[in-house]
Structure formats: C-alpha cells, structure tokens
Design an enzyme around this catalytic site. Structure first.
Site, PDB file in Angstrom:
ATOM      1  N   CYS A  26     -54.470 -35.302  22.960  1.00  0.00           N
ATOM      2  CA  CYS A  26     -53.174 -35.102  23.790  1.00  0.00           C
ATOM      3  C   CYS A  26     -53.460 -36.403  24.909  1.00  0.00           C
ATOM      4  O   CYS A  26     -52.580 -36.509  25.144  1.00  0.00           O
ATOM      5  CB  CYS A  26     -53.069 -34.378  24.663  1.00  0.00           C
ATOM      6  SG  CYS A  26     -53.488 -32.896  23.354  1.00  0.00           S
ATOM      7  N   HIS A  68     -35.504 -32.331  24.826  1.00  0.00           N
ATOM      8  CA  HIS A  68     -35.114 -33.588  24.522  1.00  0.00           C
ATOM      9  C   HIS A  68     -35.769 -35.180  25.205  1.00  0.00           C
ATOM     10  O   HIS A  68     -34.880 -36.049  25.368  1.00  0.00           O
ATOM     11  CB  HIS A  68     -33.720 -34.141  23.303  1.00  0.00           C
ATOM     12  CG  HIS A  68     -34.150 -33.401  22.553  1.00  0.00           C
ATOM     13  ND1 HIS A  68     -34.333 -31.589  22.244  1.00  0.00           N
ATOM     14  CD2 HIS A  68     -34.272 -33.278  20.927  1.00  0.00           C
ATOM     15  CE1 HIS A  68     -34.358 -31.876  20.816  1.00  0.00           C
ATOM     16  NE2 HIS A  68     -34.253 -32.520  20.320  1.00  0.00           N
ATOM     17  N   GLU A 149     -46.828 -23.359  24.227  1.00  0.00           N
ATOM     18  CA  GLU A 149     -46.855 -24.596  23.549  1.00  0.00           C
ATOM     19  C   GLU A 149     -46.894 -25.132  22.087  1.00  0.00           C
ATOM     20  O   GLU A 149     -48.566 -24.708  22.120  1.00  0.00           O
ATOM     21  CB  GLU A 149     -47.675 -25.576  24.502  1.00  0.00           C
ATOM     22  CG  GLU A 149     -47.465 -26.970  23.955  1.00  0.00           C
ATOM     23  CD  GLU A 149     -49.111 -27.393  24.924  1.00  0.00           C
ATOM     24  OE1 GLU A 149     -48.729 -28.460  25.968  1.00  0.00           O
ATOM     25  OE2 GLU A 149     -49.439 -27.773  23.971  1.00  0.00           O
TER      26      GLU A 149
HETATM   27 ZN   LIG Z   1     -49.083 -31.359  23.632  1.00  0.00          ZN
END
Ligand SMILES: [Zn+2]
Length: 162
Positions: A26, A68, A149
């Site tokens: 990540c 965005h 997420e």
């Molecule tokens: Zn992530």
C-alpha cells in the site's frame, strides 16, 4: 431505537486514491471505492429519529469533497508535503521517493494516515458536527460510522451525542 444506512446500497460511496507510507504493497499510490455506512441511535422526534434524506445529504456532502481526489494525510510524520505553483510535492521520507501532484486533484485531510480507521474518525467528526449544526441532535444519543475500503473490509467507530 436506531436507523441505519448501508453505504453500498444507499449509494453513500466515493472513489479516491491514497497510499500508506512504508507499507510493502500500500506504499504505492492506488485507489479504492469506499462506502460510508451510518447507524444513528435515539428516540423518535415525531415520526423519525432523523429523516433518511437528511442523513444522506450530510454523508454525501462529505463523500463529494473526497470523491475522485488523491487523499493526503496532513498529520502523517512519514510525509513531507509542500505546495508550490499549483502543485503539491509529497516526499516519502523513509523510502526517498516523491510524487508531484496537481493541487486541484488533491484533498488534504487533517488526519495521521489515510487508513480506513483514520478516514472513519474523519467521517465521524464531520457527520457528528453536521448533525449538531443542523439542530438534529436533541433526540439522538449515538452515532456509529463505518468506512469500507472496498467490499468486505472496513473500520468502524462511534460517538455519544447525548
Ligand atoms: Zn489502499
């Protein structure tokens, strides 16, 4: 008694880009679609605890500000963020790499990381403030927020509004 809105089904969603410095996977810039679910506990004031439409408007208002965008954590000590001539330069201190990003594409957040946990605390703070400022709080006792997420993983937190 409580009301609940599921972020996936009630379309309380946004897509954004982030990174978690020093994480093996990540630590590279990547994106997610996030969903924000809420549970509001309290007594009915008339027919409702709070009108679903008011909750959706509040939550979508926060989602829209992040949608965005590239999300950057202002309080992350692993980052050095500087702004110059319409661009942010983001240095990852430990890995000696940097990104140069158009300022319009970036949303700076006053949180220590853009993890699901810290995003959840950010949403909890924004939503609870909006509920209080709109005069809804008298009959509301607790607010729970969950930020997913992607589908199947997320973080939750709650605050007492009593
Ligand atoms: Zn992530």
């Amino acid at each position: 008694m409580f009301i609940e809105l599921d972020g996936w089904h009630a379309k309380l969603r946004f897509s954004a880009c982030h990174l978690i410095p020093d994480h093996p996977k990540c630590g590279r810039l990547h994106g997610h679609t996030y969903a924000v679910s809420v549970r509001i506990e309290g007594s009915q004031a008339g027919q409702f605890i709070i009108d679903f439409e008011d909750v959706k408007r509040i939550v979508m208002g926060v989602c829209d500000r992040l949608d965005h965008r590239i999300l950057l954590a202002m309080d992350d000590p692993r980052l050095k963020i500087t702004k110059d001539d319409g661009y942010y330069t983001v240095e990852l201190i430990k890995s000696c790499k940097h990104y140069v990003l158009p300022a319009d594409d970036v949303k700076l957040l006053p949180i220590p990381s853009v993890s699901a946990e810290d995003l959840c605390k950010y949403f909890l703070n924004e939503i609870s403030t909006a509920i209080r400022n709109n005069g809804f709080a008298d009959n509301i006792t607790n607010l729970h927020v969950r930020v997913d997420e992607g589908i199947g993983q997320g973080a939750g937190c709650n605050i007492s509004l009593a």
